[in-house]
Design a protein around this motif. Structure first.
Motif, short mmCIF file in Angstrom:
data_model
loop_
_atom_site.label_atom_id
_atom_site.label_comp_id
_atom_site.label_asym_id
_atom_site.label_seq_id
_atom_site.Cartn_x
_atom_site.Cartn_y
_atom_site.Cartn_z
N GLN A 142 70.55 55.95 -45.02
CA GLN A 142 69.87 56.84 -46.16
C GLN A 142 71.75 58.30 -46.31
O GLN A 142 71.82 58.02 -47.57
CB GLN A 142 69.58 57.23 -45.93
CG GLN A 142 68.18 57.08 -46.92
CD GLN A 142 66.65 56.96 -46.02
OE1 GLN A 142 66.25 58.42 -45.69
NE2 GLN A 142 65.53 57.32 -47.53
N GLU A 143 72.59 58.48 -45.57
CA GLU A 143 73.34 59.29 -45.38
C GLU A 143 74.55 58.62 -46.31
O GLU A 143 75.01 59.24 -47.03
CB GLU A 143 73.78 59.56 -44.88
CG GLU A 143 75.13 61.27 -43.99
CD GLU A 143 74.32 61.91 -44.98
OE1 GLU A 143 75.18 62.57 -45.80
OE2 GLU A 143 73.22 62.47 -44.95
N HIS A 144 74.79 57.52 -45.89
CA HIS A 144 75.83 56.81 -46.36
C HIS A 144 76.04 56.44 -48.33
O HIS A 144 76.20 56.47 -48.65
CB HIS A 144 76.47 55.16 -45.83
CG HIS A 144 76.77 54.37 -46.62
ND1 HIS A 144 78.02 54.25 -46.32
CD2 HIS A 144 76.86 53.06 -47.20
CE1 HIS A 144 78.68 53.27 -47.01
NE2 HIS A 144 77.52 52.68 -47.36
N TYR A 145 74.00 55.99 -48.72
CA TYR A 145 74.04 56.01 -49.91
C TYR A 145 74.16 57.84 -50.42
O TYR A 145 74.56 57.27 -52.05
CB TYR A 145 73.12 55.29 -50.01
CG TYR A 145 72.53 53.85 -49.83
CD1 TYR A 145 73.65 53.14 -50.99
CD2 TYR A 145 72.15 52.85 -49.10
CE1 TYR A 145 73.90 51.72 -50.97
CE2 TYR A 145 72.29 51.28 -48.97
CZ TYR A 145 73.15 51.05 -49.79
OH TYR A 145 73.02 49.28 -49.76
N ARG A 146 73.49 58.32 -49.60
CA ARG A 146 74.56 59.72 -50.45
C ARG A 146 75.43 59.94 -50.98
O ARG A 146 75.80 59.97 -52.08
CB ARG A 146 73.02 60.36 -49.46
CG ARG A 146 73.38 62.72 -50.10
CD ARG A 146 72.54 63.15 -49.16
NE ARG A 146 71.36 62.29 -49.33
CZ ARG A 146 70.09 62.37 -48.25
NH1 ARG A 146 71.57 62.91 -47.40
NH2 ARG A 146 69.47 61.92 -48.45
N GLN A 147 76.63 60.09 -49.75
CA GLN A 147 78.06 60.13 -50.26
C GLN A 147 78.37 58.81 -51.12
O GLN A 147 79.23 59.30 -51.62
CB GLN A 147 78.73 60.10 -48.54
CG GLN A 147 77.92 60.86 -47.50
CD GLN A 147 78.40 60.74 -46.15
OE1 GLN A 147 79.26 59.90 -46.12
NE2 GLN A 147 78.53 61.63 -45.54
N ARG A 148 78.04 57.99 -51.01
CA ARG A 148 78.36 57.30 -52.48
C ARG A 148 78.05 57.29 -53.64
O ARG A 148 79.42 56.75 -53.90
CB ARG A 148 77.99 55.29 -51.20
CG ARG A 148 78.61 54.55 -52.68
CD ARG A 148 77.86 52.84 -52.31
NE ARG A 148 77.96 52.28 -53.28
CZ ARG A 148 77.83 51.33 -52.82
NH1 ARG A 148 76.72 50.30 -51.67
NH2 ARG A 148 77.75 50.01 -54.00
N ALA A 149 76.97 57.64 -54.17
CA ALA A 149 76.89 58.73 -54.56
C ALA A 149 77.46 59.70 -55.37
O ALA A 149 77.82 59.79 -56.46
CB ALA A 149 74.59 58.83 -55.08
N ALA A 150 78.12 60.23 -54.48
CA ALA A 150 78.72 61.71 -55.28
C ALA A 150 80.00 61.41 -55.22
O ALA A 150 80.61 62.22 -56.17
CB ALA A 150 78.51 62.30 -53.61
N VAL A 151 80.58 60.53 -54.50
CA VAL A 151 81.94 60.34 -54.80
C VAL A 151 81.97 58.50 -56.42
O VAL A 151 82.57 58.95 -56.78
CB VAL A 151 82.89 59.09 -52.97
CG1 VAL A 151 83.76 58.35 -54.29
CG2 VAL A 151 83.15 59.68 -52.51
N TYR A 152 81.06 58.25 -56.67
CA TYR A 152 80.25 57.52 -57.74
C TYR A 152 81.04 58.99 -58.66
O TYR A 152 81.41 58.31 -59.86
CB TYR A 152 79.43 56.61 -57.59
CG TYR A 152 79.18 56.10 -58.50
CD1 TYR A 152 79.59 54.71 -59.53
CD2 TYR A 152 78.46 56.35 -59.54
CE1 TYR A 152 79.99 54.25 -60.63
CE2 TYR A 152 77.98 55.78 -60.97
CZ TYR A 152 79.14 54.50 -61.71
OH TYR A 152 79.00 53.67 -62.35
N LYS A 153 80.00 59.46 -58.47
CA LYS A 153 79.91 60.29 -59.87
C LYS A 153 81.14 60.99 -59.38
O LYS A 153 81.15 61.49 -61.19
CB LYS A 153 78.49 61.52 -59.33
CG LYS A 153 78.22 60.76 -59.38
CD LYS A 153 76.33 61.74 -59.67
CE LYS A 153 75.11 60.92 -59.42
NZ LYS A 153 73.50 62.35 -58.82
#
Length: 180
Positions: A142-153
C-alpha cells in the motif's frame, strides 16, 4: 462448410443472477406464472427500492444527509490502494519499458527516452515482498502504491511536449489521401 453453417436448435438458457449480499432490504418480488423475473421487471424493482431509500433519506431531514456526507468523507485513504501486487505484471511492464515499442512510445509522448530503472525497482520490490509476512507485505505494498501515485501526479505530462489545441481542426478528413 465449417462452423459458419452450424446453427443451434436448443433454446438459450436464462442467465443466473448473482445473489446480493448487501444489507439493503430486497424489493418484494411479484409472483407470476414463472418464478424468474425478466430483466426489465428486475430493473423496475431495483429502481423502486432506490426511490424508496431516497424518500426515506429525504423524510429524515438535512441532519441525516450531513451525517451520511461526513461518513463518506471519513473514507480511509488506505482503502484506496491495493494490498497485493502481481510480480508478473511488474516484470512485463519493466520488459516493455526497455523494448523498442516502449521507448518509441515514450519518445512520442514525452520527447525522449525513458529510464526504466523505476520499473525494474518495482519488480525487485515485488519479488522481495513475496517473502514477507502478510500484514507487513500488505502495508508495504500500500505504501508503495501511495508513493507511486504521488510521483505520477507530479511527473511529466504529454502537455510538456505538445501544445494544447485552442481551435478545432476544420476539414481534417475532407480530402482523399489517395488522390494527389
Amino acid at each position: 462448410m465449417g462452423w459458419w453453417s452450424r446453427t443451434t436448435t436448443t433454446p438459450p438458457r436464462a442467465k443466473e443472477e448473482p445473489e446480493h449480499t448487501s444489507a439493503a432490504p430486497k424489493p418484494p418480488t411479484r409472483t407470476r406464472h414463472t418464478t424468474t423475473l425478466t430483466r426489465d421487471e428486475q430493473a423496475d424493482l431495483e429502481l423502486q427500492a432506490i426511490l424508496q431509500e431516497l424518500d426515506a433519506e429525504h423524510a429524515a431531514g438535512p441532519g441525516a444527509a450531513a451525517a451520511a456526507a461526513a461518513a463518506a468523507a471519513d473514507t480511509q485513504p488506505e482503502s484506496l490502494y491495493p494490498t497485493s501486487m502481481s510480480c508478473r505484471q511488474a516484470f512485463d511492464m519493466a520488459f516493455y519499458c526497455q523494448s523498442l515499442g516502449g521507448q518509441f512510445q515514450n519518445i512520442y509522448r514525452y520527447g525522449g527516452l525513458r529510464d526504466c530503472s523505476e520499473s525494474w525497482r518495482r519488480f525487485r520490490f515485488c519479488m522481495r515482498a513475496k517473502s514477507w509476512p502478510e500484514p507487513r507485505r500488505a502495508a508495504m505494498v500500500q505504501e508503495h502504491y501511495r508513493q507511486r501515485a504521488a510521483v505520477y501526479k507530479m511527473g511529466p505530462s504529454s502537455e510538456d511536449v505538445w501544445e494544447v489545441r485552442k481551435h478545432p481542426v476544420v476539414g481534417a478528413f475532407m480530402e482523399d489521401p489517395d488522390v494527389g
